[in-house]
Scaffold this motif. Structure first.
Motif, mmCIF file in Angstrom:
data_model
loop_
_atom_site.group_PDB
_atom_site.id
_atom_site.type_symbol
_atom_site.label_atom_id
_atom_site.label_comp_id
_atom_site.label_asym_id
_atom_site.label_seq_id
_atom_site.Cartn_x
_atom_site.Cartn_y
_atom_site.Cartn_z
ATOM 1 N N SER A 247 0.842 -1.194 0.000
ATOM 2 C CA SER A 247 0.000 0.000 0.000
ATOM 3 C C SER A 247 0.875 1.241 0.000
ATOM 4 N N ALA A 248 0.339 2.300 -0.568
ATOM 5 C CA ALA A 248 1.025 3.597 -0.600
ATOM 6 C C ALA A 248 -0.026 4.689 -0.479
ATOM 7 N N GLU A 249 0.203 5.593 0.452
ATOM 8 C CA GLU A 249 -0.757 6.659 0.715
ATOM 9 C C GLU A 249 -0.032 8.005 0.673
ATOM 10 N N LEU A 250 -0.520 8.910 -0.170
ATOM 11 C CA LEU A 250 0.039 10.259 -0.235
ATOM 12 C C LEU A 250 -0.372 11.002 1.027
ATOM 13 N N LEU A 251 0.589 11.595 1.705
ATOM 14 C CA LEU A 251 0.318 12.330 2.930
ATOM 15 C C LEU A 251 0.233 13.818 2.636
ATOM 16 N N LYS A 252 -0.658 14.477 3.294
ATOM 17 C CA LYS A 252 -0.764 15.932 3.179
ATOM 18 C C LYS A 252 0.062 16.511 4.317
ATOM 19 N N THR A 253 1.207 17.082 3.968
ATOM 20 C CA THR A 253 2.116 17.634 4.971
ATOM 21 C C THR A 253 2.477 19.062 4.594
ATOM 22 N N LYS A 254 3.179 19.711 5.487
ATOM 23 C CA LYS A 254 3.631 21.079 5.228
ATOM 24 C C LYS A 254 4.856 21.111 4.325
ATOM 25 N N VAL A 255 5.522 19.975 4.178
ATOM 26 C CA VAL A 255 6.699 19.889 3.318
ATOM 27 C C VAL A 255 6.225 19.867 1.878
ATOM 28 N N SER A 256 6.938 20.572 0.999
ATOM 29 C CA SER A 256 6.486 20.675 -0.385
ATOM 30 C C SER A 256 6.823 19.452 -1.228
ATOM 31 N N ASN A 257 7.616 18.545 -0.698
ATOM 32 C CA ASN A 257 7.917 17.304 -1.423
ATOM 33 C C ASN A 257 6.688 16.411 -1.432
ATOM 34 N N GLY A 258 6.693 15.430 -2.330
ATOM 35 C CA GLY A 258 5.668 14.401 -2.269
ATOM 36 C C GLY A 258 6.033 13.440 -1.153
ATOM 37 N N GLU A 259 5.207 13.322 -0.145
ATOM 38 C CA GLU A 259 5.496 12.419 0.971
ATOM 39 C C GLU A 259 4.462 11.307 0.991
ATOM 40 N N TRP A 260 4.968 10.083 1.053
ATOM 41 C CA TRP A 260 4.138 8.894 0.961
ATOM 42 C C TRP A 260 4.403 7.968 2.135
ATOM 43 N N LYS A 261 3.345 7.413 2.691
ATOM 44 C CA LYS A 261 3.468 6.340 3.679
ATOM 45 C C LYS A 261 3.292 5.051 2.894
ATOM 46 N N VAL A 262 4.313 4.190 2.917
ATOM 47 C CA VAL A 262 4.230 2.922 2.194
ATOM 48 C C VAL A 262 4.353 1.774 3.185
ATOM 49 N N GLN A 263 3.709 0.677 2.832
ATOM 50 C CA GLN A 263 3.740 -0.524 3.665
ATOM 51 C C GLN A 263 4.275 -1.671 2.825
ATOM 52 N N CYS A 264 5.265 -2.372 3.361
ATOM 53 C CA CYS A 264 5.815 -3.552 2.689
ATOM 54 C C CYS A 264 5.038 -4.795 3.100
ATOM 55 N N ASP A 265 5.206 -5.856 2.336
ATOM 56 C CA ASP A 265 4.516 -7.111 2.612
ATOM 57 C C ASP A 265 4.939 -7.741 3.935
ATOM 58 N N ASN A 266 6.092 -7.344 4.459
ATOM 59 C CA ASN A 266 6.548 -7.881 5.740
ATOM 60 C C ASN A 266 6.011 -7.083 6.928
ATOM 61 N N GLY A 267 5.169 -6.077 6.665
ATOM 62 C CA GLY A 267 4.566 -5.269 7.724
ATOM 63 C C GLY A 267 5.311 -3.987 8.033
ATOM 64 N N ASP A 268 6.523 -3.819 7.519
ATOM 65 C CA ASP A 268 7.292 -2.607 7.788
ATOM 66 C C ASP A 268 6.664 -1.412 7.088
ATOM 67 N N ALA A 269 6.608 -0.282 7.790
ATOM 68 C CA ALA A 269 6.098 0.966 7.226
ATOM 69 C C ALA A 269 7.265 1.923 7.014
ATOM 70 N N HIS A 270 7.199 2.674 5.936
ATOM 71 C CA HIS A 270 8.252 3.641 5.608
ATOM 72 C C HIS A 270 7.616 4.939 5.144
ATOM 73 N N LEU A 271 8.282 6.029 5.447
ATOM 74 C CA LEU A 271 7.910 7.336 4.910
ATOM 75 C C LEU A 271 8.898 7.625 3.797
ATOM 76 N N ILE A 272 8.382 7.888 2.607
ATOM 77 C CA ILE A 272 9.241 8.211 1.475
ATOM 78 C C ILE A 272 8.905 9.619 1.028
ATOM 79 N N SER A 273 9.910 10.461 1.030
ATOM 80 C CA SER A 273 9.768 11.841 0.582
ATOM 81 C C SER A 273 10.479 11.979 -0.756
ATOM 82 N N ILE A 274 9.731 12.360 -1.782
ATOM 83 C CA ILE A 274 10.285 12.539 -3.119
ATOM 84 C C ILE A 274 10.497 14.027 -3.343
#
Length: 103
Positions: free
Chosen positions: A63-90
């Motif tokens: 899963s990947a969810e676009l987060l609405k943040t104050k940072v102007s980058n694209g920030e996404w909360k992603v979930q891996c199949d092993n249950g780990d969650a990551h924040l990815i800022s593009i």
């Protein structure tokens, strides 16, 4: 779009500095917008590559969810199949900054 060159290293401090920039890179491409415009399968492929390039275990982005943040980058909360969650800022220049969570 397959030629998006994303690097997945950095720190929260780097993310803050990147967030201060609100413009496209010198080539005129806004990679944060380009990633957001990708179909879900291709976008998850970009996120998968960023997570793996960061040296983190992941076999599939479930899963990947676009987060609405104050940072102007694209920030996404992603979930891996092993249950780990990551924040990815593009960043607009194409750099991907991966921050991991253990919960």
């Amino acid at each position: 779009m397959a030629s998006l060159a994303l690097a997945s290293c950095g720190s929260p401090e780097t993310a803050e500095k990147a967030g201060a920039k609100n413009e496209a890179n010198a080539s005129g491409v806004d990679y944060a917008a380009a990633v957001a415009a990708l179909p879900p399968g291709q976008r998850n492929g970009v996120f998968f590559r960023a997570v793996r390039d960061a040296g983190l275990p992941c076999q599939k982005i479930v899963s990947a969810e676009l987060l609405k943040t104050k940072v102007s980058n694209g920030e996404w909360k992603v979930q891996c199949d092993n249950g780990d969650a990551h924040l990815i800022s593009i960043a607009h220049d194409g750099q991907a900054i991966v921050t991991s969570r253990s919960d």
